[in-house]
Design a protein around this motif. Structure first.
Motif, PDB file in Angstrom:
ATOM      1  N   ALA A  66      12.426   9.492  -3.782  1.00  0.00           N
ATOM      2  CA  ALA A  66      12.534  10.270  -5.023  1.00  0.00           C
ATOM      3  C   ALA A  66      13.521   9.612  -5.980  1.00  0.00           C
ATOM      4  N   SER A  67      14.626   9.134  -5.441  1.00  0.00           N
ATOM      5  CA  SER A  67      15.628   8.467  -6.272  1.00  0.00           C
ATOM      6  C   SER A  67      15.065   7.194  -6.902  1.00  0.00           C
ATOM      7  N   CYS A  68      14.378   6.383  -6.115  1.00  0.00           N
ATOM      8  CA  CYS A  68      13.769   5.149  -6.635  1.00  0.00           C
ATOM      9  C   CYS A  68      12.693   5.469  -7.666  1.00  0.00           C
ATOM     10  N   PHE A  69      11.873   6.473  -7.378  1.00  0.00           N
ATOM     11  CA  PHE A  69      10.798   6.889  -8.276  1.00  0.00           C
ATOM     12  C   PHE A  69      11.397   7.372  -9.601  1.00  0.00           C
ATOM     13  N   LEU A  70      12.451   8.170  -9.527  1.00  0.00           N
ATOM     14  CA  LEU A  70      13.121   8.674 -10.729  1.00  0.00           C
ATOM     15  C   LEU A  70      13.689   7.534 -11.563  1.00  0.00           C
ATOM     16  N   GLU A  71      14.346   6.582 -10.935  1.00  0.00           N
ATOM     17  CA  GLU A  71      14.912   5.436 -11.662  1.00  0.00           C
ATOM     18  C   GLU A  71      13.822   4.671 -12.394  1.00  0.00           C
ATOM     19  N   ILE A 101       0.837  -1.197   0.000  1.00  0.00           N
ATOM     20  CA  ILE A 101       0.000   0.000   0.000  1.00  0.00           C
ATOM     21  C   ILE A 101       0.872   1.248   0.000  1.00  0.00           C
ATOM     22  N   LEU A 102       1.915   1.242   0.796  1.00  0.00           N
ATOM     23  CA  LEU A 102       2.808   2.401   0.877  1.00  0.00           C
ATOM     24  C   LEU A 102       4.043   2.127   0.017  1.00  0.00           C
ATOM     25  N   ASP A 103       3.843   2.136  -1.293  1.00  0.00           N
ATOM     26  CA  ASP A 103       4.942   1.902  -2.220  1.00  0.00           C
ATOM     27  C   ASP A 103       5.793   3.167  -2.349  1.00  0.00           C
ATOM     28  N   GLU A 161      10.839   3.463 -17.455  1.00  0.00           N
ATOM     29  CA  GLU A 161       9.570   3.483 -18.193  1.00  0.00           C
ATOM     30  C   GLU A 161       9.698   4.368 -19.433  1.00  0.00           C
ATOM     31  N   TYR A 162      10.308   5.526 -19.275  1.00  0.00           N
ATOM     32  CA  TYR A 162      10.488   6.462 -20.375  1.00  0.00           C
ATOM     33  C   TYR A 162      11.321   5.824 -21.486  1.00  0.00           C
ATOM     34  N   GLU A 163      12.390   5.159 -21.117  1.00  0.00           N
ATOM     35  CA  GLU A 163      13.259   4.535 -22.115  1.00  0.00           C
ATOM     36  C   GLU A 163      12.543   3.406 -22.850  1.00  0.00           C
ATOM     37  N   ARG A 164      11.737   2.605 -22.117  1.00  0.00           N
ATOM     38  CA  ARG A 164      10.958   1.546 -22.769  1.00  0.00           C
ATOM     39  C   ARG A 164       9.936   2.151 -23.732  1.00  0.00           C
ATOM     40  N   LEU A 165       9.271   3.206 -23.294  1.00  0.00           N
ATOM     41  CA  LEU A 165       8.279   3.868 -24.134  1.00  0.00           C
ATOM     42  C   LEU A 165       8.933   4.503 -25.358  1.00  0.00           C
ATOM     43  N   GLU A 166      10.085   5.102 -25.180  1.00  0.00           N
ATOM     44  CA  GLU A 166      10.808   5.714 -26.293  1.00  0.00           C
ATOM     45  C   GLU A 166      11.173   4.656 -27.336  1.00  0.00           C
ATOM     46  N   ALA A 167      11.628   3.470 -26.894  1.00  0.00           N
ATOM     47  CA  ALA A 167      11.974   2.385 -27.818  1.00  0.00           C
ATOM     48  C   ALA A 167      10.716   1.874 -28.538  1.00  0.00           C
ATOM     49  N   GLU A 168       9.621   1.769 -27.821  1.00  0.00           N
ATOM     50  CA  GLU A 168       8.371   1.318 -28.423  1.00  0.00           C
ATOM     51  C   GLU A 168       7.878   2.327 -29.468  1.00  0.00           C
ATOM     52  N   LEU A 169       7.988   3.606 -29.168  1.00  0.00           N
ATOM     53  CA  LEU A 169       7.590   4.643 -30.128  1.00  0.00           C
ATOM     54  C   LEU A 169       8.461   4.595 -31.382  1.00  0.00           C
ATOM     55  N   TYR A 179       6.747   8.780  -1.718  1.00  0.00           N
ATOM     56  CA  TYR A 179       7.371   9.994  -2.236  1.00  0.00           C
ATOM     57  C   TYR A 179       6.352  11.119  -2.390  1.00  0.00           C
ATOM     58  N   ARG A 180       5.220  10.830  -2.985  1.00  0.00           N
ATOM     59  CA  ARG A 180       4.224  11.881  -3.229  1.00  0.00           C
ATOM     60  C   ARG A 180       3.675  12.447  -1.925  1.00  0.00           C
TER      61      ARG A 180
END
Length: 119
Positions: free
Chosen positions: A83-88, A5-7, A93-101, A12-13
């Motif tokens: 914040a560091s874990c969230f950023l990583e 529940i507290l991921d 995710e961004y890199e996977r999405l960029e490759a998919e695009l 972070y948020r």
């Protein structure tokens, strides 16, 4: 159960919002994060139990009791770590999405040039 529940993202948020405005109500926090008030309550209790925040009572402008949630030094460190874990995770995710695009763009170009040849 509490770790699911507290991921990292929720932790972070919550910590970021409370660092910015310690007087936010649980309802305000729930609205900002997009989770239920009950989940916010559960997460705040977990943050209190871990020593990441302190809660003090105060009277709000509606003459009702409210809480002021202040980050402790441990909470400040936990916020930085989350914040560091969230950023990583978001970077991956961004890199996977960029490759998919890029792959989708390639497929569209191939389909476009293939349909030109059929005409």
């Amino acid at each position: 159960m509490s770790e699911r529940i507290l991921d990292d993202e929720t932790r972070y948020r919550l910590l970021r919002l409370l660092a910015d405005d310690p007087s936010l109500s649980q309802r305000d926090l729930a609205t900002e994060i997009g989770i239920s008030v009950g989940k916010v309550n559960y997460c705040l209790r977990a943050l209190l139990n871990k020593g990441y925040i302190k809660a003090t009572n105060f009277k709000n402008n509606r003459h009702r009791a409210a809480y002021l949630y202040k980050l402790t030094p441990a909470g400040i460190r936990a916020k930085a770590q989350a914040a560091s874990c969230f950023l990583e995770r978001k970077q991956a995710e961004y890199e996977r999405l960029e490759a998919e695009l890029a792959e989708l763009r390639r497929e569209v170009r191939q389909a476009s040039s293939g349909s030109d040849m059929e005409s």
